[in-house]
Scaffold this active site. Structure first.
Site, PDB file in Angstrom:
ATOM      1  N   SER A  21       0.830  -1.206   0.000  1.00 32.46           N
ATOM      2  CA  SER A  21       0.000   0.000   0.000  1.00 32.46           C
ATOM      3  C   SER A  21       0.870   1.264   0.000  1.00 32.46           C
ATOM      4  O   SER A  21       1.863   1.354   0.728  1.00 32.46           O
ATOM      5  CB  SER A  21      -0.904   0.016   1.238  1.00 32.46           C
ATOM      6  N   LYS A  74     -13.404  -4.308   2.312  1.00 34.41           N
ATOM      7  CA  LYS A  74     -14.273  -3.125   2.220  1.00 34.41           C
ATOM      8  C   LYS A  74     -15.727  -3.427   2.614  1.00 34.41           C
ATOM      9  O   LYS A  74     -16.425  -2.569   3.137  1.00 34.41           O
ATOM     10  CB  LYS A  74     -14.199  -2.531   0.813  1.00 34.41           C
ATOM     11  N   ASP A 110     -13.756   6.623  -2.027  1.00 44.54           N
ATOM     12  CA  ASP A 110     -13.393   6.300  -3.418  1.00 44.54           C
ATOM     13  C   ASP A 110     -14.317   7.049  -4.386  1.00 44.54           C
ATOM     14  O   ASP A 110     -13.900   7.421  -5.485  1.00 44.54           O
ATOM     15  CB  ASP A 110     -13.519   4.791  -3.678  1.00 44.54           C
ATOM     16  N   ALA A 135     -16.721  -4.319 -13.007  1.00 43.81           N
ATOM     17  CA  ALA A 135     -17.865  -4.300 -12.092  1.00 43.81           C
ATOM     18  C   ALA A 135     -17.454  -4.816 -10.712  1.00 43.81           C
ATOM     19  O   ALA A 135     -18.242  -5.435 -10.004  1.00 43.81           O
ATOM     20  CB  ALA A 135     -19.010  -5.126 -12.667  1.00 43.81           C
ATOM     21  N   ALA A 138     -14.168  -1.234  -7.074  1.00 41.02           N
ATOM     22  CA  ALA A 138     -13.804   0.108  -7.539  1.00 41.02           C
ATOM     23  C   ALA A 138     -14.820   0.615  -8.567  1.00 41.02           C
ATOM     24  O   ALA A 138     -15.162   1.802  -8.582  1.00 41.02           O
ATOM     25  CB  ALA A 138     -12.403   0.091  -8.132  1.00 41.02           C
ATOM     26  N   ILE A 222      -8.053   3.638 -13.160  1.00 36.99           N
ATOM     27  CA  ILE A 222      -7.943   3.614 -11.695  1.00 36.99           C
ATOM     28  C   ILE A 222      -6.690   2.881 -11.240  1.00 36.99           C
ATOM     29  O   ILE A 222      -6.281   2.983 -10.099  1.00 36.99           O
ATOM     30  CB  ILE A 222      -9.199   3.048 -11.019  1.00 36.99           C
TER      31      ILE A 222
HETATM   32  P1  NDP Z   1     -12.101  -6.388  -7.981  1.00 38.37           P
HETATM   33  O1  NDP Z   1     -11.344  -7.662  -7.835  1.00 38.37           O
HETATM   34  O2  NDP Z   1     -13.305  -6.148  -7.144  1.00 38.37           O
HETATM   35  O3  NDP Z   1     -12.565  -6.235  -9.533  1.00 38.37           O
HETATM   36  C1  NDP Z   1     -11.715  -6.559 -10.592  1.00 38.37           C
HETATM   37  C2  NDP Z   1     -12.397  -6.254 -11.926  1.00 38.37           C
HETATM   38  O4  NDP Z   1     -11.493  -6.566 -12.997  1.00 38.37           O
HETATM   39  C3  NDP Z   1     -13.666  -7.050 -12.165  1.00 38.37           C
HETATM   40  O5  NDP Z   1     -14.574  -6.289 -12.907  1.00 38.37           O
HETATM   41  C4  NDP Z   1     -13.137  -8.242 -12.996  1.00 38.37           C
HETATM   42  O6  NDP Z   1     -14.103  -8.851 -13.815  1.00 38.37           O
HETATM   43  C5  NDP Z   1     -12.132  -7.504 -13.867  1.00 38.37           C
HETATM   44  N1  NDP Z   1     -11.158  -8.459 -14.415  1.00 38.37           N
HETATM   45  C6  NDP Z   1     -10.148  -9.074 -13.753  1.00 38.37           C
HETATM   46  N2  NDP Z   1      -9.490  -9.906 -14.594  1.00 38.37           N
HETATM   47  C7  NDP Z   1     -10.113  -9.811 -15.809  1.00 38.37           C
HETATM   48  C8  NDP Z   1      -9.896 -10.421 -17.084  1.00 38.37           C
HETATM   49  N3  NDP Z   1      -8.903 -11.298 -17.278  1.00 38.37           N
HETATM   50  N4  NDP Z   1     -10.708 -10.063 -18.120  1.00 38.37           N
HETATM   51  C9  NDP Z   1     -11.714  -9.169 -17.930  1.00 38.37           C
HETATM   52  N5  NDP Z   1     -11.969  -8.566 -16.740  1.00 38.37           N
HETATM   53  C10 NDP Z   1     -11.170  -8.877 -15.692  1.00 38.37           C
HETATM   54  O7  NDP Z   1     -11.033  -5.247  -7.770  1.00 38.37           O
HETATM   55  P2  NDP Z   1     -11.284  -3.680  -7.432  1.00 38.37           P
HETATM   56  O8  NDP Z   1     -12.474  -3.220  -8.176  1.00 38.37           O
HETATM   57  O9  NDP Z   1     -11.270  -3.466  -5.967  1.00 38.37           O
HETATM   58  O10 NDP Z   1      -9.940  -3.025  -7.986  1.00 38.37           O
HETATM   59  C11 NDP Z   1      -9.672  -2.974  -9.384  1.00 38.37           C
HETATM   60  C12 NDP Z   1      -8.403  -2.159  -9.596  1.00 38.37           C
HETATM   61  O11 NDP Z   1      -8.587  -0.842  -9.140  1.00 38.37           O
HETATM   62  C13 NDP Z   1      -7.184  -2.698  -8.845  1.00 38.37           C
HETATM   63  O12 NDP Z   1      -6.086  -2.618  -9.738  1.00 38.37           O
HETATM   64  C14 NDP Z   1      -7.005  -1.710  -7.715  1.00 38.37           C
HETATM   65  O13 NDP Z   1      -5.646  -1.576  -7.336  1.00 38.37           O
HETATM   66  C15 NDP Z   1      -7.510  -0.432  -8.339  1.00 38.37           C
HETATM   67  N6  NDP Z   1      -8.021   0.543  -7.361  1.00 38.37           N
HETATM   68  C16 NDP Z   1      -7.530   1.826  -7.416  1.00 38.37           C
HETATM   69  C17 NDP Z   1      -7.988   2.784  -6.561  1.00 38.37           C
HETATM   70  C18 NDP Z   1      -7.419   4.161  -6.631  1.00 38.37           C
HETATM   71  O14 NDP Z   1      -7.600   4.929  -5.686  1.00 38.37           O
HETATM   72  N7  NDP Z   1      -6.763   4.532  -7.712  1.00 38.37           N
HETATM   73  C19 NDP Z   1      -9.032   2.487  -5.544  1.00 38.37           C
HETATM   74  C20 NDP Z   1      -9.499   1.126  -5.594  1.00 38.37           C
HETATM   75  C21 NDP Z   1      -8.994   0.199  -6.464  1.00 38.37           C
HETATM   76  P3  NDP Z   1     -14.991 -10.091 -13.229  1.00 38.37           P
HETATM   77  O15 NDP Z   1     -16.064  -9.468 -12.414  1.00 38.37           O
HETATM   78  O16 NDP Z   1     -15.514 -10.776 -14.435  1.00 38.37           O
HETATM   79  O17 NDP Z   1     -14.047 -10.948 -12.423  1.00 38.37           O
END
Ligand code: NDP
Length: 284
Positions: A21, A74, A110, A135, A138, A222
């Site tokens: 982090s 979260k 966020d 989805a 984030a 993001i």
């Molecule tokens: P989640 O694990 O909740 O969601 C991940 C998302 O990525 C899902 O929609 C998932 O789809 C998709 N995904 C993962 N692998 C694939 C793939 N191979 N093909 C297509 N879609 C894929 O994670 P978060 O939403 O919490 O975080 C996502 C990113 O955002 C992370 O990199 C995190 O570090 C970053 N983040 C940044 C923040 C900031 O302040 N800048 C704040 C919070 C997060 P599926 O639902 O189908 O699995």
């Protein structure tokens, strides 16, 4: 607030894993800049509610003012809280817990963090159609921010369609589409957001053509590791303005800092440079 040299103000980030982090560096840098006697530590809590609750109980016993909450806790944060802001309730997740005398209060910065990052890039942006990829947790915050900012319609594409449907249900003028159809709504879009983990260091790349996206649209990311993702590179190369994931990270963190440690938490080029240097150091 005058600095108390004896009793530090204390805050933390709880996650699993948490050692990567950037929040401790960010909060400590703000505290040092403002002359605040503040400490901000990473706390690793295994991915169960019980482990999370134990960590929070310990922090409260030690007099911590509050904590940020990251993956996978979260939703646990919302369950642990005695009360929550409407935003956190709506998102179904909290990234902030403030340990108030009448119980832990949950919030979700966020949402406001993403909105601030987008405004920083394009304060005059007309809130037209928004295309959101992803989805996960984030993406929920991103969709709520875009809805608050007046974007309409909001189109959500995600690999798992059922999750896209659930996220689209968060906002009145939002709709889900299949992942394979993600390029179609780019025509006429005002903003494109990558809220998936695709493109992150160690993850597969995000595959999308920006050919249909208007040049005046803003492309937001993001992910902040790497800072320059292929999506942002491609967007800049064709003349689109961009907002990176570090901007969202900085803006969401400012809310926690002001709640627990100090007053200002200015998001400027200096604090960006500190974080950029650390991201570059880790990538080397
Ligand atoms: P989640 O694990 O909740 O969601 C991940 C998302 O990525 C899902 O929609 C998932 O789809 C998709 N995904 C993962 N692998 C694939 C793939 N191979 N093909 C297509 N879609 C894929 O994670 P978060 O939403 O919490 O975080 C996502 C990113 O955002 C992370 O990199 C995190 O570090 C970053 N983040 C940044 C923040 C900031 O302040 N800048 C704040 C919070 C997060 P599926 O639902 O189908 O699995």
């Amino acid at each position: 607030m005058a600095a108390d040299p004896i009793t530090p103000r204390l805050a933390a980030v709880i996650g699993w894993p948490v050692k990567h982090s950037l929040s401790p560096l960010l909060h400590r840098t703000w505290a040092a800049r403002e002359g605040v006697n503040g400490h901000y530590i990473p706390v690793a809590a295994e991915p169960t509610y019980e482990a999370f609750a134990r960590a929070c109980d310990a922090l409260r016993t030690l007099g911590f003012a509050g904590c940020n909450v990251t993956l996978p806790h979260k939703e646990h944060a919302l369950r642990y809280a005695a009360s929550a802001t409407p935003r956190a309730e709506k998102a179904g997740a909290a990234n902030m817990l403030t340990f108030a005398p009448d119980g832990p209060k949950a919030d979700n910065s966020d949402i406001a963090g993403f909105a601030a990052a987008l405004r920083e890039t394009a304060s005059e942006l007309e809130p037209g159609r928004a295309m959101v990829l992803g989805a996960g947790g984030a993406a929920r915050a991103v969709v709520l921010a875009l809805a608050e900012m007046g974007f309409s319609p909001i189109v959500v594409a995600n690999r798992s369609r059922d999750k896209a449907d659930a996220v689209a249900a968060l906002a009145k003028r939002a709709a889900a589409i299949d992942w394979e159809a993600r390029e179609e709504p780019l025509a006429g879009a005002a903003v494109l957001v990558n809220a998936t983990s695709l493109g992150m260091t160690g993850a597969p790349p995000l595959e999308i053509s920006l050919d249909r996206l208007p040049k005046k649209a803003v492309v937001a990311e993001i992910i902040y590791a790497p800072l320059e993702t292929p999506l942002l590179d491609a967007a800049r190369a064709r003349g689109n303005r961009t907002a990176d994931g570090l901007s969202m990270l900085l803006h969401q963190a400012a809310f926690g800092y002001r709640a627990w440690l100090g007053e200002k938490a200015v998001v400027d080029a200096d604090i960006r440079r500190v974080l950029e240097a650390e991201i570059a150091r880790r990538a080397a």
